[in-house]
Design an enzyme around this catalytic site. Structure first.
Site, PDB file in Angstrom:
ATOM      1  CG  HIS A   1      62.747   5.420  29.574  1.00  0.00           C
ATOM      2  ND1 HIS A   1      64.129   5.296  29.562  1.00  0.00           N
ATOM      3  CD2 HIS A   1      62.327   5.228  28.565  1.00  0.00           C
ATOM      4  CE1 HIS A   1      64.538   4.858  28.617  1.00  0.00           C
ATOM      5  NE2 HIS A   1      63.733   4.966  27.652  1.00  0.00           N
TER       6      HIS A   1
ATOM      7  N   GLY B   1      71.231   5.950  26.556  1.00  0.00           N
ATOM      8  CA  GLY B   1      71.954   4.758  26.777  1.00  0.00           C
ATOM      9  C   GLY B   1      71.128   3.801  26.817  1.00  0.00           C
ATOM     10  CB  THR B   2      67.548   2.659  27.367  1.00  0.00           C
ATOM     11  OG1 THR B   2      67.354   3.830  28.489  1.00  0.00           O
ATOM     12  CG2 THR B   2      67.089   1.605  28.352  1.00  0.00           C
ATOM     13  CB  THR B   3      68.707   1.226  22.624  1.00  0.00           C
ATOM     14  OG1 THR B   3      67.432   1.793  23.016  1.00  0.00           O
ATOM     15  CG2 THR B   3      68.898   0.290  21.675  1.00  0.00           C
TER      16      THR B   3
END
Length: 201
Positions: free
Chosen positions: A57, A6-8
């Site tokens: 990350h 879910g980073t983006t």
């Protein structure tokens, strides 16, 4: 946070909050607005206006912490079901030619479980973040999907952005999968040159 977690999505949420619900007013891609912590030189970091928002990350022990109360770093850490992370990483590895991965899912599952996929062991990675509480907002990918408005409000409060109900509503709408898929600044199509010809972003 770990890859495929879910980073983006969180980058788009932050962009919507910063633009008060109108991310289309900022034509830079998410990658340009929020660069990789791991690829950031000290000189580039110094040139970025404060507050700096970066993507990473890395496990917790490898990230910057800040040496004074005024320079303490804040982090939003999202945890996703490892089964879904594994499947998503598999497709990620298959899509990008730089990984040179040609195996099947069963082989990739062994790599993932043995900590040989991207970011190493998912279990060690998540543990490194879950065991810390100072200046870290812990979020669940599944909770974000179930109640995006609540998750977005939590993120806004954490990074110190006062937002009206209308801004939260617009952010929910414009950070949805359907909206991001159409948004050239968010749909990662700028990375198409790194994908195999038949890979879908």
């Amino acid at each position: 946070m770990n890859t495929s977690s879910g980073t983006t999505w969180m980058q788009q949420i932050v962009k919507c909050l910063q633009t008060r619900g109108y991310p289309e007013r900022e034509d830079k891609t998410l990658g340009e607005l929020y660069p990789w912590f791991e690829e950031m030189s000290q000189d580039k970091a110094d040139r970025m206006p404060s507050p700096r928002i970066l993507k990473c990350h890395s496990p917790y022990h490898m990230v910057a912490k800040g040496s004074t109360p005024d320079t303490k770093c804040k982090y939003i850490h999202i945890v996703r079901n490892p089964k879904d992370v594994c499947v998503s990483q598999y497709h990620h590895f298959k899509a990008f030619w730089e990984y040179e991965y040609k195996g099947e899912f069963a082989e990739f599952l062994d790599l993932f479980l043995n900590g040989q996929a991207e970011c190493g062991s998912w279990f060690d990675f998540v543990r490194s973040w879950s065991e810390c509480s100072e200046n870290v907002l812990q979020m669940s990918y599944e909770d974000m999907k179930e109640n995006p408005a609540q998750a977005i409000q939590s993120a806004a409060d954490f990074i110190g952005l006062e937002c009206s109900d209308e801004i939260i509503k617009l952010t929910v709408e414009k950070s949805s999968f359907a909206a991001m898929k159409k948004d050239k600044a968010a749909n990662m199509t700028w990375m198409n040159n790194l994908r195999h010809d038949n890979a879908v972003p």
